[in-house]
Design an enzyme around this catalytic site. Structure first.
Site, PDB file in Angstrom:
ATOM      1  CB  ILE A 209       1.131  -1.168   9.648  1.00 20.08           C
ATOM      2  CG1 ILE A 209       0.678  -1.244   8.182  1.00 20.08           C
ATOM      3  CG2 ILE A 209       2.499  -0.523   9.762  1.00 20.08           C
ATOM      4  CD1 ILE A 209       0.455   0.117   7.508  1.00 20.08           C
TER       5      ILE A 209
ATOM      6  CE1 TYR B  23      -5.412   7.691   7.974  1.00 13.73           C
ATOM      7  CE2 TYR B  23      -4.978   8.071   5.637  1.00 13.73           C
ATOM      8  CZ  TYR B  23      -4.684   7.418   6.824  1.00 13.73           C
ATOM      9  OH  TYR B  23      -3.656   6.516   6.857  1.00 13.73           O
TER      10      TYR B  23
HETATM   11  P1  NAD Z   1      -5.486  -1.509  11.205  1.00  8.26           P
HETATM   12  O1  NAD Z   1      -6.884  -1.000  11.329  1.00  8.26           O
HETATM   13  O2  NAD Z   1      -5.251  -2.777  10.450  1.00  8.26           O
HETATM   14  O3  NAD Z   1      -4.797  -1.597  12.632  1.00  8.26           O
HETATM   15  C1  NAD Z   1      -4.851  -0.494  13.506  1.00  8.26           C
HETATM   16  C2  NAD Z   1      -4.582  -0.966  14.906  1.00  8.26           C
HETATM   17  O4  NAD Z   1      -4.713   0.152  15.804  1.00  8.26           O
HETATM   18  C3  NAD Z   1      -5.564  -2.017  15.369  1.00  8.26           C
HETATM   19  O5  NAD Z   1      -4.849  -2.981  16.101  1.00  8.26           O
HETATM   20  C4  NAD Z   1      -6.513  -1.242  16.265  1.00  8.26           C
HETATM   21  O6  NAD Z   1      -7.103  -2.039  17.241  1.00  8.26           O
HETATM   22  C5  NAD Z   1      -5.554  -0.222  16.862  1.00  8.26           C
HETATM   23  N1  NAD Z   1      -6.207   0.982  17.383  1.00  8.26           N
HETATM   24  C6  NAD Z   1      -7.093   1.772  16.730  1.00  8.26           C
HETATM   25  N2  NAD Z   1      -7.499   2.760  17.542  1.00  8.26           N
HETATM   26  C7  NAD Z   1      -6.839   2.588  18.718  1.00  8.26           C
HETATM   27  C8  NAD Z   1      -6.833   3.281  19.941  1.00  8.26           C
HETATM   28  N3  NAD Z   1      -7.626   4.346  20.119  1.00  8.26           N
HETATM   29  N4  NAD Z   1      -6.041   2.847  20.950  1.00  8.26           N
HETATM   30  C9  NAD Z   1      -5.259   1.754  20.779  1.00  8.26           C
HETATM   31  N5  NAD Z   1      -5.233   1.045  19.628  1.00  8.26           N
HETATM   32  C10 NAD Z   1      -6.016   1.460  18.615  1.00  8.26           C
HETATM   33  O7  NAD Z   1      -4.670  -0.296  10.548  1.00  8.26           O
HETATM   34  P2  NAD Z   1      -3.351  -0.291   9.660  1.00  8.26           P
HETATM   35  O8  NAD Z   1      -3.796  -0.290   8.240  1.00  8.26           O
HETATM   36  O9  NAD Z   1      -2.392  -1.307  10.125  1.00  8.26           O
HETATM   37  O10 NAD Z   1      -2.815   1.181   9.994  1.00  8.26           O
HETATM   38  C11 NAD Z   1      -1.822   1.434  10.973  1.00  8.26           C
HETATM   39  C12 NAD Z   1      -1.260   2.838  10.756  1.00  8.26           C
HETATM   40  O11 NAD Z   1      -0.719   2.921   9.444  1.00  8.26           O
HETATM   41  C13 NAD Z   1      -2.319   3.939  10.859  1.00  8.26           C
HETATM   42  O12 NAD Z   1      -1.783   5.053  11.517  1.00  8.26           O
HETATM   43  C14 NAD Z   1      -2.618   4.266   9.409  1.00  8.26           C
HETATM   44  O13 NAD Z   1      -3.055   5.597   9.237  1.00  8.26           O
HETATM   45  C15 NAD Z   1      -1.261   4.031   8.771  1.00  8.26           C
HETATM   46  N6  NAD Z   1      -1.345   3.754   7.330  1.00  8.26           N
HETATM   47  C16 NAD Z   1      -1.988   2.649   6.865  1.00  8.26           C
HETATM   48  C17 NAD Z   1      -2.049   2.422   5.483  1.00  8.26           C
HETATM   49  C18 NAD Z   1      -2.725   1.201   4.898  1.00  8.26           C
HETATM   50  O14 NAD Z   1      -2.986   1.170   3.681  1.00  8.26           O
HETATM   51  N7  NAD Z   1      -3.017   0.174   5.652  1.00  8.26           N
HETATM   52  C19 NAD Z   1      -1.480   3.343   4.598  1.00  8.26           C
HETATM   53  C20 NAD Z   1      -0.842   4.458   5.111  1.00  8.26           C
HETATM   54  C21 NAD Z   1      -0.767   4.645   6.484  1.00  8.26           C
END
Ligand code: NAD
Length: 264
Positions: free
Chosen positions: A19, A154
């Site tokens: 995202i 979470y």
């Molecule tokens: P993802 O795992 O695909 O991407 C997460 C990104 O954050 C990655 O690029 C990772 O390298 C980076 N990251 C993780 N820890 C880090 C750190 N300590 N320092 C710097 N970078 C870091 O995750 P996503 O699904 O794209 O989720 C992104 C956000 O959206 C999160 O906050 C998640 O809680 C939220 N979210 C996701 C979903 C879903 O279904 N994918 C739903 C609701 C909310």
């Protein structure tokens, strides 16, 4: 409405994939100067190159820093002392039963998902207030409202983000700075894609079937009955980062396909 953020600098944490990457790409397409963040240099460089390829003429740079630690946030702020738009996106999730979650996991989830946004807002918001323009967006989750039984830790972090976001918005009274949260539902990010591939293999289904069944079984109230795409989430974040969103402040904005059944 044509969103133009030329002249604004935007930082999106955790934007090497998922995202966050879609948000960074979306903001770059509006003309903003975008700063990509991830933990490792190679991944940051690859993400910067991917955005430049997708958005010709994009102004993008990257800072490698682990935003889950105070030192990492300091590295980031030293490399980038001011931003106009801060998107607190970096986050982790992992299904685990409550009785199996050790203290370390509770602390780790809090540091990555909550303290990253706390530290960076504390660093960047005072100058936004001084300049009388700024946008802070927390990427929370529908799981911050409907706490998932399979990952209560979470859910706790995603509710905490809503509290912090609303509290910070209170500090913007009478200014042109806004602080909002965006709440995605299940979204086909790289992290979720791996999960769906495993599920499909395990159940002998196609990935499309596995994704559709996942939503039907785990989020039966979903109105869209499918996973969202990362761009569907990014579109709302780009809007709330824009000048045009100036009357939206202190809000929790849903992009979760209607899973949450309450009206307000
Ligand atoms: P993802 O795992 O695909 O991407 C997460 C990104 O954050 C990655 O690029 C990772 O390298 C980076 N990251 C993780 N820890 C880090 C750190 N300590 N320092 C710097 N970078 C870091 O995750 P996503 O699904 O794209 O989720 C992104 C956000 O959206 C999160 O906050 C998640 O809680 C939220 N979210 C996701 C979903 C879903 O279904 N994918 C739903 C609701 C909310």
């Amino acid at each position: 409405m044509k969103i133009d953020l030329t002249g604004k600098t935007a930082l999106v944490t955790g934007s090497t994939s998922g995202i966050g990457h879609a948000i960074a790409r979306g903001l770059a397409a509006t003309g903003a100067e975008v700063v990509v963040n991830g933990r490792t240099r190679p991944k940051v460089d690859a993400a910067v190159a991917a955005i430049i390829k997708a958005v010709p003429g994009a102004r993008v740079k990257g800072v490698a820093a682990d935003v889950s630690t105070g030192a990492g946030c300091q590295t980031l702020v030293a490399a980038l002392p001011e931003v106009d738009i801060l998107v607190n996106n970096a986050g982790i999730f992992e299904p685990k039963g409550f009785f199996d979650i050790p203290d370390e996991d509770w602390s780790r989830f809090f540091e990555v998902n909550v303290m990253s946004g706390v530290r960076l807002s504390r660093a960047y918001m005072p100058n936004m207030l001084k300049r009388n323009w700024g946008r802070i967006v927390f990427i929370s989750s529908e799981s911050g409202l409907n706490i998932p039984r399979e990952m209560i830790h979470y859910g706790m972090t995603k509710t905490a983000q809503l509290a912090i976001s609303r509290g910070l918005a209170e500090l913007t009274r009478g200014t042109a700075v806004t602080v909002n949260s965006v709440l995605p539902g299940p979204t086909l990010s790289e992290g979720v894609e791996i999960f769906i591939k495993d599920l499909a293999r395990h159940n002998g289904q196609s990935e499309e079937e596995a994704a559709a069944n996942f939503v039907k079984q785990n989020r039966p109230t979903s109105l869209i009955q499918r996973l969202a795409s990362v761009d569907e989430i990014a579109n709302l974040v780009v809007y709330v980062s824009s000048k045009e969103s100036s009357a939206t402040n202190g809000a929790s904005l849903r992009a979760e396909g209607g899973i949450v059944q309450t009206i307000a």
